[in-house]
Design an enzyme around this catalytic site. Structure first.
Site, PDB file in Angstrom:
ATOM      1  N   LYS A   1       0.837  -1.204   0.000  1.00  0.00           N
ATOM      2  CA  LYS A   1       0.000   0.000   0.000  1.00  0.00           C
ATOM      3  C   LYS A   1       0.878   1.263   0.000  1.00  0.00           C
ATOM      4  O   LYS A   1       2.091   1.187   0.254  1.00  0.00           O
ATOM      5  CB  LYS A   1      -0.906  -0.019   1.231  1.00  0.00           C
ATOM      6  CG  LYS A   1      -1.985  -1.122   1.218  1.00  0.00           C
ATOM      7  CD  LYS A   1      -2.883  -0.998   2.447  1.00  0.00           C
ATOM      8  CE  LYS A   1      -4.006  -2.016   2.439  1.00  0.00           C
ATOM      9  NZ  LYS A   1      -4.920  -1.831   3.615  1.00  0.00           N
TER      10      LYS A   1
ATOM     11  N   TYR B   1     -12.436  -2.253  -3.067  1.00  0.00           N
ATOM     12  CA  TYR B   1     -12.984  -2.239  -1.707  1.00  0.00           C
ATOM     13  C   TYR B   1     -14.519  -2.137  -1.703  1.00  0.00           C
ATOM     14  O   TYR B   1     -15.089  -1.673  -0.721  1.00  0.00           O
ATOM     15  CB  TYR B   1     -12.396  -1.055  -0.932  1.00  0.00           C
ATOM     16  CG  TYR B   1     -10.991  -1.287  -0.427  1.00  0.00           C
ATOM     17  CD1 TYR B   1     -10.667  -2.418   0.337  1.00  0.00           C
ATOM     18  CD2 TYR B   1      -9.975  -0.366  -0.676  1.00  0.00           C
ATOM     19  CE1 TYR B   1      -9.369  -2.628   0.811  1.00  0.00           C
ATOM     20  CE2 TYR B   1      -8.669  -0.567  -0.190  1.00  0.00           C
ATOM     21  CZ  TYR B   1      -8.392  -1.703   0.562  1.00  0.00           C
ATOM     22  OH  TYR B   1      -7.120  -1.904   1.040  1.00  0.00           O
TER      23      TYR B   1
ATOM     24  N   THR C   1      -5.650  -6.959  10.766  1.00  0.00           N
ATOM     25  CA  THR C   1      -6.049  -5.749  10.036  1.00  0.00           C
ATOM     26  C   THR C   1      -5.649  -4.473  10.781  1.00  0.00           C
ATOM     27  O   THR C   1      -5.086  -3.553  10.194  1.00  0.00           O
ATOM     28  CB  THR C   1      -7.577  -5.764   9.818  1.00  0.00           C
ATOM     29  OG1 THR C   1      -7.929  -6.973   9.153  1.00  0.00           O
ATOM     30  CG2 THR C   1      -8.033  -4.566   9.011  1.00  0.00           C
TER      31      THR C   1
ATOM     32  N   ASN D   1      -1.651   0.140   7.278  1.00  0.00           N
ATOM     33  CA  ASN D   1      -1.244  -1.234   7.596  1.00  0.00           C
ATOM     34  C   ASN D   1      -0.397  -1.898   6.507  1.00  0.00           C
ATOM     35  O   ASN D   1      -0.324  -3.121   6.420  1.00  0.00           O
ATOM     36  CB  ASN D   1      -2.448  -2.085   8.025  1.00  0.00           C
ATOM     37  CG  ASN D   1      -3.527  -2.159   6.967  1.00  0.00           C
ATOM     38  OD1 ASN D   1      -3.349  -1.683   5.844  1.00  0.00           O
ATOM     39  ND2 ASN D   1      -4.646  -2.763   7.307  1.00  0.00           N
TER      40      ASN D   1
ATOM     41  N   HIS E   1      -1.972  -5.088   1.617  1.00  0.00           N
ATOM     42  CA  HIS E   1      -3.269  -5.749   1.448  1.00  0.00           C
ATOM     43  C   HIS E   1      -2.993  -7.205   1.136  1.00  0.00           C
ATOM     44  O   HIS E   1      -2.097  -7.507   0.337  1.00  0.00           O
ATOM     45  CB  HIS E   1      -4.047  -5.121   0.281  1.00  0.00           C
ATOM     46  CG  HIS E   1      -5.208  -5.973  -0.148  1.00  0.00           C
ATOM     47  ND1 HIS E   1      -6.425  -5.934   0.503  1.00  0.00           N
ATOM     48  CD2 HIS E   1      -5.333  -6.926  -1.112  1.00  0.00           C
ATOM     49  CE1 HIS E   1      -7.238  -6.815  -0.063  1.00  0.00           C
ATOM     50  NE2 HIS E   1      -6.601  -7.434  -1.043  1.00  0.00           N
TER      51      HIS E   1
ATOM     52  N   GLU F   1      -9.868 -10.367  -6.996  1.00  0.00           N
ATOM     53  CA  GLU F   1      -8.884  -9.283  -6.968  1.00  0.00           C
ATOM     54  C   GLU F   1      -7.786  -9.468  -8.018  1.00  0.00           C
ATOM     55  O   GLU F   1      -7.363  -8.495  -8.651  1.00  0.00           O
ATOM     56  CB  GLU F   1      -8.277  -9.192  -5.568  1.00  0.00           C
ATOM     57  CG  GLU F   1      -9.288  -8.732  -4.523  1.00  0.00           C
ATOM     58  CD  GLU F   1      -8.813  -8.893  -3.088  1.00  0.00           C
ATOM     59  OE1 GLU F   1      -9.577  -8.565  -2.170  1.00  0.00           O
ATOM     60  OE2 GLU F   1      -7.668  -9.358  -2.875  1.00  0.00           O
TER      61      GLU F   1
END
Ligand code: IDP
Ligand code: MG
Length: 181
Positions: A10, A50, A98, A123, A126, A137
């Site tokens: 990310k 998402y 998470t 975080n 993913h 995905e």
């Protein structure tokens, strides 16, 4: 069971220079790397990725975060596709919980993540939640010719290859955005 997962470094992981570390951690597993792509995260890609969280109060910030708007405009992320036995469990163990403040401190999220004072979960990575999401995905982030293994059927359409099943309708997580009333 053989599974597929999408891994994303990310924007916070990219700006902190963690891409190499993340890749190294995955290289230490027996999972097979079958796709790698530097991707620009548009609002459309972010909200499709998402879509199952669209009702959450943090949705808009999550979209802005994955687009890099909260990390100095870091609008590219690294996306990787992996396959292997028990891939979801193995990959999520490396990633950690998470909420990075609750993640095992040896995990990537536990070591490098944080919750900002505004409540955004930075975080770092993913990882697909389950194998159905993994398939959705990977089909969303990659074109068939970018995947080096025969993961899912594809068909020739207008001189290029497309996934035989579209990337996502009727997944466990609910209807595709365009299907909602
Ligand atoms: P996951 O990434 O561990 O699979 P999901 O529940 O699928 O977790 O949520 C997707 C992402 O949404 C998380 O990685 C995190 O960035 C963000 N998120 C999830 N829950 C919260 C929350 O309670 N507050 C803020 N952000 C959240
Ligand atoms: Mg998830």
């Amino acid at each position: 069971m053989k599974e597929c997962i999408l891994l994303i470094v990310k924007p916070d992981g990219m700006v902190k220079g963690l891409a190499g570390h993340v890749l190294r951690r995955f290289e230490e597993t027996d999972l097979r790397l079958v796709g790698a792509r530097l991707a620009k995260v548009t609002r459309e890609l972010a909200s499709t990725h998402y879509h199952h969280l669209r009702e959450k109060p943090f949705f808009e910030e999550l979209i802005r975060f994955i687009m890099g708007e909260l990390n100095g405009g870091q609008d590219t992320v690294l996306a990787f596709a992996y396959t292997g036995e028990d891939a979801v469990r193995k990959a999520r163990a490396i990633a950690g919980a998470t909420n990075p403040e609750e993640a095992d401190y040896r995990s990537i999220r536990g070591s490098f993540g944080r919750v900002t004072t505004k409540g955004v979960f930075e975080n770092v990575v993913h990882v697909s939640s389950d194998s159905i999401e993994g398939e959705r995905e990977i089909k969303l982030w990659f074109r068939p010719e970018e995947i080096t293994a025969d993961l899912f059927p594809s068909v020739a359409a207008d001189g290029r290859r497309e996934w035989a099943e579209p990337a996502g309708p009727k997944t466990r997580t609910g209807p595709w955005p365009s299907e909602t009333p």
